[in-house]
Motif scaffolding. Structure first.
Motif, PDB file in Angstrom:
ATOM      1  N   UNK A 165      77.554  93.301  76.911  1.00 33.08           N
ATOM      2  CA  UNK A 165      78.253  92.931  78.162  1.00 33.08           C
ATOM      3  C   UNK A 165      77.782  91.588  78.718  1.00 33.08           C
ATOM      4  N   UNK A 166      76.618  91.140  78.282  1.00 33.58           N
ATOM      5  CA  UNK A 166      76.099  89.841  78.759  1.00 33.58           C
ATOM      6  C   UNK A 166      76.685  88.676  77.963  1.00 33.58           C
ATOM      7  N   UNK A 167      77.353  88.987  76.863  1.00 31.20           N
ATOM      8  CA  UNK A 167      77.883  87.919  76.002  1.00 31.20           C
ATOM      9  C   UNK A 167      79.342  87.645  76.359  1.00 31.20           C
ATOM     10  N   UNK A 168      79.661  86.421  76.810  1.00 31.19           N
ATOM     11  CA  UNK A 168      81.064  86.117  77.125  1.00 31.19           C
ATOM     12  C   UNK A 168      81.942  86.191  75.872  1.00 31.19           C
ATOM     13  N   UNK A 169      83.071  86.865  75.998  1.00 35.23           N
ATOM     14  CA  UNK A 169      84.006  86.940  74.883  1.00 35.23           C
ATOM     15  C   UNK A 169      83.726  88.048  73.891  1.00 35.23           C
ATOM     16  N   UNK A 170      82.734  88.896  74.201  1.00 32.30           N
ATOM     17  CA  UNK A 170      82.434  90.019  73.304  1.00 32.30           C
ATOM     18  C   UNK A 170      83.170  91.261  73.796  1.00 32.30           C
ATOM     19  N   UNK A 171      84.037  91.809  72.934  1.00 35.55           N
ATOM     20  CA  UNK A 171      84.806  92.999  73.299  1.00 35.55           C
ATOM     21  C   UNK A 171      84.059  94.247  72.850  1.00 35.55           C
ATOM     22  N   UNK A 172      84.151  95.280  73.676  1.00 34.99           N
ATOM     23  CA  UNK A 172      83.373  96.501  73.446  1.00 34.99           C
ATOM     24  C   UNK A 172      84.303  97.709  73.313  1.00 34.99           C
ATOM     25  N   UNK A 173      84.051  98.489  72.266  1.00 32.47           N
ATOM     26  CA  UNK A 173      84.857  99.691  72.014  1.00 32.47           C
ATOM     27  C   UNK A 173      83.928 100.880  71.811  1.00 32.47           C
ATOM     28  N   UNK A 174      84.247 102.011  72.447  1.00 33.31           N
ATOM     29  CA  UNK A 174      83.452 103.221  72.254  1.00 33.31           C
ATOM     30  C   UNK A 174      84.336 104.452  72.355  1.00 33.31           C
ATOM     31  N   UNK A 175      83.779 105.558  71.968  1.00 38.22           N
ATOM     32  CA  UNK A 175      84.540 106.810  72.015  1.00 38.22           C
ATOM     33  C   UNK A 175      84.147 107.608  73.238  1.00 38.22           C
ATOM     34  N   UNK A 176      85.154 108.077  73.971  1.00 35.10           N
ATOM     35  CA  UNK A 176      84.920 109.020  75.058  1.00 35.10           C
ATOM     36  C   UNK A 176      85.467 110.349  74.549  1.00 35.10           C
ATOM     37  N   UNK A 177      84.573 111.159  74.025  1.00 35.01           N
ATOM     38  CA  UNK A 177      84.918 112.350  73.222  1.00 35.01           C
ATOM     39  C   UNK A 177      85.905 111.955  72.116  1.00 35.01           C
ATOM     40  N   UNK A 178      87.141 112.374  72.201  1.00 36.11           N
ATOM     41  CA  UNK A 178      88.079 112.057  71.104  1.00 36.11           C
ATOM     42  C   UNK A 178      88.872 110.771  71.365  1.00 36.11           C
ATOM     43  N   UNK A 179      88.682 110.184  72.546  1.00 35.20           N
ATOM     44  CA  UNK A 179      89.503 109.033  72.932  1.00 35.20           C
ATOM     45  C   UNK A 179      88.746 107.715  72.780  1.00 35.20           C
ATOM     46  N   UNK A 180      89.290 106.794  71.980  1.00 33.27           N
ATOM     47  CA  UNK A 180      88.671 105.463  71.938  1.00 33.27           C
ATOM     48  C   UNK A 180      88.955 104.699  73.238  1.00 33.27           C
ATOM     49  N   UNK A 181      87.968 103.961  73.688  1.00 35.12           N
ATOM     50  CA  UNK A 181      88.112 103.172  74.914  1.00 35.12           C
ATOM     51  C   UNK A 181      87.730 101.724  74.613  1.00 35.12           C
ATOM     52  N   UNK A 182      88.696 100.835  74.809  1.00 37.62           N
ATOM     53  CA  UNK A 182      88.394  99.402  74.764  1.00 37.62           C
ATOM     54  C   UNK A 182      88.006  99.017  76.187  1.00 37.62           C
ATOM     55  N   UNK A 183      86.751  98.662  76.365  1.00 34.12           N
ATOM     56  CA  UNK A 183      86.265  98.411  77.722  1.00 34.12           C
ATOM     57  C   UNK A 183      86.903  97.161  78.313  1.00 34.12           C
ATOM     58  N   UNK A 184      87.118  97.214  79.636  1.00 30.69           N
ATOM     59  CA  UNK A 184      87.634  96.033  80.337  1.00 30.69           C
ATOM     60  C   UNK A 184      86.653  94.883  80.167  1.00 30.69           C
ATOM     61  N   UNK A 185      87.112  93.651  80.150  1.00 34.02           N
ATOM     62  CA  UNK A 185      86.213  92.507  79.971  1.00 34.02           C
ATOM     63  C   UNK A 185      85.066  92.533  80.981  1.00 34.02           C
ATOM     64  N   UNK A 186      83.873  92.253  80.501  1.00 36.36           N
ATOM     65  CA  UNK A 186      82.683  92.279  81.358  1.00 36.36           C
ATOM     66  C   UNK A 186      82.707  91.114  82.343  1.00 36.36           C
ATOM     67  N   UNK A 187      81.820  91.162  83.325  1.00 31.60           N
ATOM     68  CA  UNK A 187      81.699  90.081  84.313  1.00 31.60           C
ATOM     69  C   UNK A 187      81.435  88.744  83.626  1.00 31.60           C
ATOM     70  N   UNK A 188      80.605  88.813  82.572  1.00 33.85           N
ATOM     71  CA  UNK A 188      80.257  87.587  81.836  1.00 33.85           C
ATOM     72  C   UNK A 188      81.518  86.954  81.235  1.00 33.85           C
ATOM     73  N   UNK A 189      82.378  87.797  80.675  1.00 30.81           N
ATOM     74  CA  UNK A 189      83.625  87.303  80.063  1.00 30.81           C
ATOM     75  C   UNK A 189      84.584  86.773  81.118  1.00 30.81           C
ATOM     76  N   UNK A 190      84.724  87.527  82.218  1.00 32.44           N
ATOM     77  CA  UNK A 190      85.678  87.152  83.273  1.00 32.44           C
ATOM     78  C   UNK A 190      85.261  85.834  83.931  1.00 32.44           C
ATOM     79  N   UNK A 191      83.955  85.732  84.277  1.00 34.56           N
ATOM     80  CA  UNK A 191      83.506  84.515  84.971  1.00 34.56           C
ATOM     81  C   UNK A 191      83.570  83.305  84.039  1.00 34.56           C
ATOM     82  N   UNK A 192      83.313  83.542  82.740  1.00 35.91           N
ATOM     83  CA  UNK A 192      83.418  82.442  81.761  1.00 35.91           C
ATOM     84  C   UNK A 192      84.862  81.947  81.684  1.00 35.91           C
TER      85      UNK A 192
END
Ligand SMILES: [Zn+2]
Length: 266
Positions: A130-157
């Motif tokens: 999340x500290x790296x601008x432009x890095x996208x994060x994906x994880x599983x919430x039980x059976x559902x994949x979640x592409x996380x919203x852009x982090x503060x670092x990405x948005x401010x960059x």
């Protein structure tokens, strides 16, 4: 729900495409924890993620991640088999492997210039990503994949980038104005005058009323000379001449008056 989720994913991917140059096929960098969670929840990564991301994807891992998983032994054998199906990116640690999380962070670098989407369930790694601008994060919430919203670092960059473009554009505009001899102050002054001036609509109304009044006044004034003209035409006689007219000696009087006047001038 699914339509809403798809829309949200597209919006997030759009952000990375517009601000960081992400392109299809998306490169998904997968670690052991993600494979482990996928197996636990019976999620087929290669089938599920392209559908979720609504586009073609390439799945990668690194040799460091594989070596780390192998150390866990038979407990994670299923996840290891899944991991080994993916492409192996050269990470530069081929001679001596480093911990999987460290390796993946080195793959992202300071700006994630290779446009990876990192798929992991490792909370510590997520926080670092999340500290790296432009890095996208994906994880599983039980059976559902979640592409996380852009982090503060990405948005401010991204915001800084846009602001930078804005200042460059305004600077260029100033230069252009100067080149054409346009001074900003001169441009502003007429605008101020326009604002200060009376409302043209209100003027119209006032003029309309005035015009009506003027018309009335004009009609009166035009009548006046008509009244005056006959007055001017009337010959005013003094009392003794009027008496002569009454007596019926008008013609004589006129001739006599002309004679008298001619005699006086003569
Ligand atoms: Zn490595």
């Amino acid at each position: 729900m699914k339509a809403k989720r798809n829309k949200q994913v597209k919006k997030i991917l759009g952000f990375y495409e517009n601000n960081f140059g992400f392109r299809l096929p998306y490169q998904v960098l997968v670690d052991g924890t993600f494979c482990y969670a996928a197996l636990q929840n019976q999620i087929h990564i290669a089938d599920n993620l392209p559908r979720y991301l609504q586009g073609e994807i390439l799945l990668f891992t690194t040799s460091c991640v594989i070596i780390e998983m192998e150390k866990f032994g038979s407990k994670v054998i299923g996840a290891l088999l899944i991991l080994k199906q993916f492409g192996v990116h050269k990470c530069g640690h081929e001679k001596k492997a480093i911990p999987g999380a460290e390796c993946l962070l080195s793959m992202l670098g300071k700006r994630n210039e290779r446009h990876y989407i990192l798929a992991t369930q490792d909370k510590d790694l997520e926080n670092k990503v999340r500290q790296i601008p432009g890095a996208a994060l994906l994880y599983l919430h039980s059976k559902t994949p979640i592409l996380e919203k852009p982090s503060m670092a990405s948005v401010s960059f991204a915001k800084e980038k846009v602001a930078g473009i804005g200042t460059i554009q305004s600077g260029e505009l100033k230069k252009l104005k100067e080149a054409h001899g346009i001074v900003e102050e001169n441009l502003k002054k007429p605008r101020k005058k326009k604002i200060k001036g009376p409302n043209p609509l209100s003027c119209m109304k006032k003029k309309g009323k005035k015009n009506k009044q003027n018309l009335k006044a004009n009609s009166e004034t035009t009548e006046l000379p008509q009244k005056e003209k006959p007055k001017k035409k009337k010959i005013r006689y003094s009392k003794h001449i009027k008496d002569e007219i009454k007596q019926g000696n008008l013609v004589v009087v006129k001739e006599e008056a002309q004679k008298i006047s001619s005699e006086k001038h003569g």
